[in-house]
Design a protein around this motif. Sequence first.
Motif, mmCIF file in Angstrom:
data_model
loop_
_atom_site.group_PDB
_atom_site.id
_atom_site.type_symbol
_atom_site.label_atom_id
_atom_site.label_comp_id
_atom_site.label_asym_id
_atom_site.label_seq_id
_atom_site.Cartn_x
_atom_site.Cartn_y
_atom_site.Cartn_z
ATOM 1 N N ILE A 3 91.804 -117.656 -38.142
ATOM 2 C CA ILE A 3 92.766 -118.127 -39.131
ATOM 3 C C ILE A 3 92.263 -119.465 -39.670
ATOM 4 C CG2 ILE A 3 95.166 -118.835 -39.564
ATOM 5 C CD1 ILE A 3 95.001 -115.951 -38.641
ATOM 6 N N THR A 48 94.339 -118.061 -44.449
ATOM 7 C CA THR A 48 93.534 -116.846 -44.502
ATOM 8 C C THR A 48 93.328 -116.329 -43.082
ATOM 9 O OG1 THR A 48 91.451 -118.086 -44.464
ATOM 10 C CG2 THR A 48 92.308 -117.467 -46.637
ATOM 11 N N ALA A 49 93.257 -115.011 -42.975
ATOM 12 C CA ALA A 49 92.978 -114.342 -41.700
ATOM 13 C C ALA A 49 91.727 -113.508 -41.905
ATOM 14 C CB ALA A 49 94.151 -113.458 -41.287
ATOM 15 N N GLU A 52 90.884 -113.052 -45.525
ATOM 16 C CA GLU A 52 91.900 -112.458 -46.396
ATOM 17 C C GLU A 52 93.107 -113.394 -46.496
ATOM 18 O OE1 GLU A 52 95.045 -108.742 -46.376
ATOM 19 O OE2 GLU A 52 93.243 -108.592 -45.159
ATOM 20 N N GLU A 53 93.489 -113.737 -47.712
ATOM 21 C CA GLU A 53 94.615 -114.641 -47.911
ATOM 22 C C GLU A 53 95.907 -113.979 -47.459
ATOM 23 O OE1 GLU A 53 96.565 -116.116 -51.863
ATOM 24 O OE2 GLU A 53 94.762 -117.327 -51.457
ATOM 25 N N ILE A 54 96.657 -114.691 -46.594
ATOM 26 C CA ILE A 54 97.940 -114.166 -46.131
ATOM 27 C C ILE A 54 99.109 -115.036 -46.576
ATOM 28 C CG2 ILE A 54 96.967 -112.873 -44.193
ATOM 29 C CD1 ILE A 54 97.851 -115.168 -42.337
ATOM 30 N N TYR A 55 98.820 -116.237 -47.066
ATOM 31 C CA TYR A 55 99.854 -117.099 -47.650
ATOM 32 C C TYR A 55 99.173 -118.077 -48.589
ATOM 33 C CZ TYR A 55 102.966 -120.950 -48.502
ATOM 34 O OH TYR A 55 103.697 -121.919 -49.136
ATOM 35 N N ILE A 66 104.469 -115.638 -41.748
ATOM 36 C CA ILE A 66 103.029 -115.742 -41.499
ATOM 37 C C ILE A 66 102.712 -115.206 -40.097
ATOM 38 C CG2 ILE A 66 101.104 -117.366 -41.199
ATOM 39 C CD1 ILE A 66 102.502 -119.049 -43.452
ATOM 40 N N THR A 69 102.869 -111.474 -40.127
ATOM 41 C CA THR A 69 101.686 -110.896 -40.768
ATOM 42 C C THR A 69 100.496 -110.889 -39.814
ATOM 43 O OG1 THR A 69 102.435 -111.599 -42.951
ATOM 44 C CG2 THR A 69 100.087 -111.118 -42.718
ATOM 45 N N VAL A 70 100.292 -111.990 -39.102
ATOM 46 C CA VAL A 70 99.193 -112.067 -38.134
ATOM 47 C C VAL A 70 99.415 -111.048 -37.019
ATOM 48 C CG1 VAL A 70 98.054 -113.533 -36.416
ATOM 49 C CG2 VAL A 70 98.609 -114.454 -38.683
ATOM 50 N N LYS A 73 98.480 -107.644 -38.190
ATOM 51 C CA LYS A 73 97.037 -107.472 -38.300
ATOM 52 C C LYS A 73 96.377 -107.336 -36.923
ATOM 53 C CE LYS A 73 96.219 -109.578 -42.763
ATOM 54 N NZ LYS A 73 95.631 -108.340 -43.287
#
Length: 93
Positions: A3, A48-49, A52-55, A66, A69-70, A73
């Motif tokens: 992250i 980003t994770a 890939e942008e997550i926020y 957030i 989302t993590v 994933k």
Amino acid sequence: MQITIEYCVPCGYLPRATEAQTRLLDEFGNALEGVTLKTGRKGVFTFTADGEEIYSKPAEFDIDAIVATVREKLGPAEGVQPEGRDLLMGKKH
């Protein structure tokens, strides 16, 4: 999973970035490769994770979303489960 939190230094986003970093590490521990803080400018505040942008600001900041989302994933087996967190933190014997 790596992250990265990129935050605007002049905007004073460091406290929010470090709080988010701590929350992610508390939630997922060794399931993450790391949570890196990256300095930025011009109002940037992004997560980003694995690239890939997550926020991204200006979306409303919601650390719970957030984290969710993590967790999604990583899959259900990763992360410290809430019932085990107190035991690991020495709060239960």
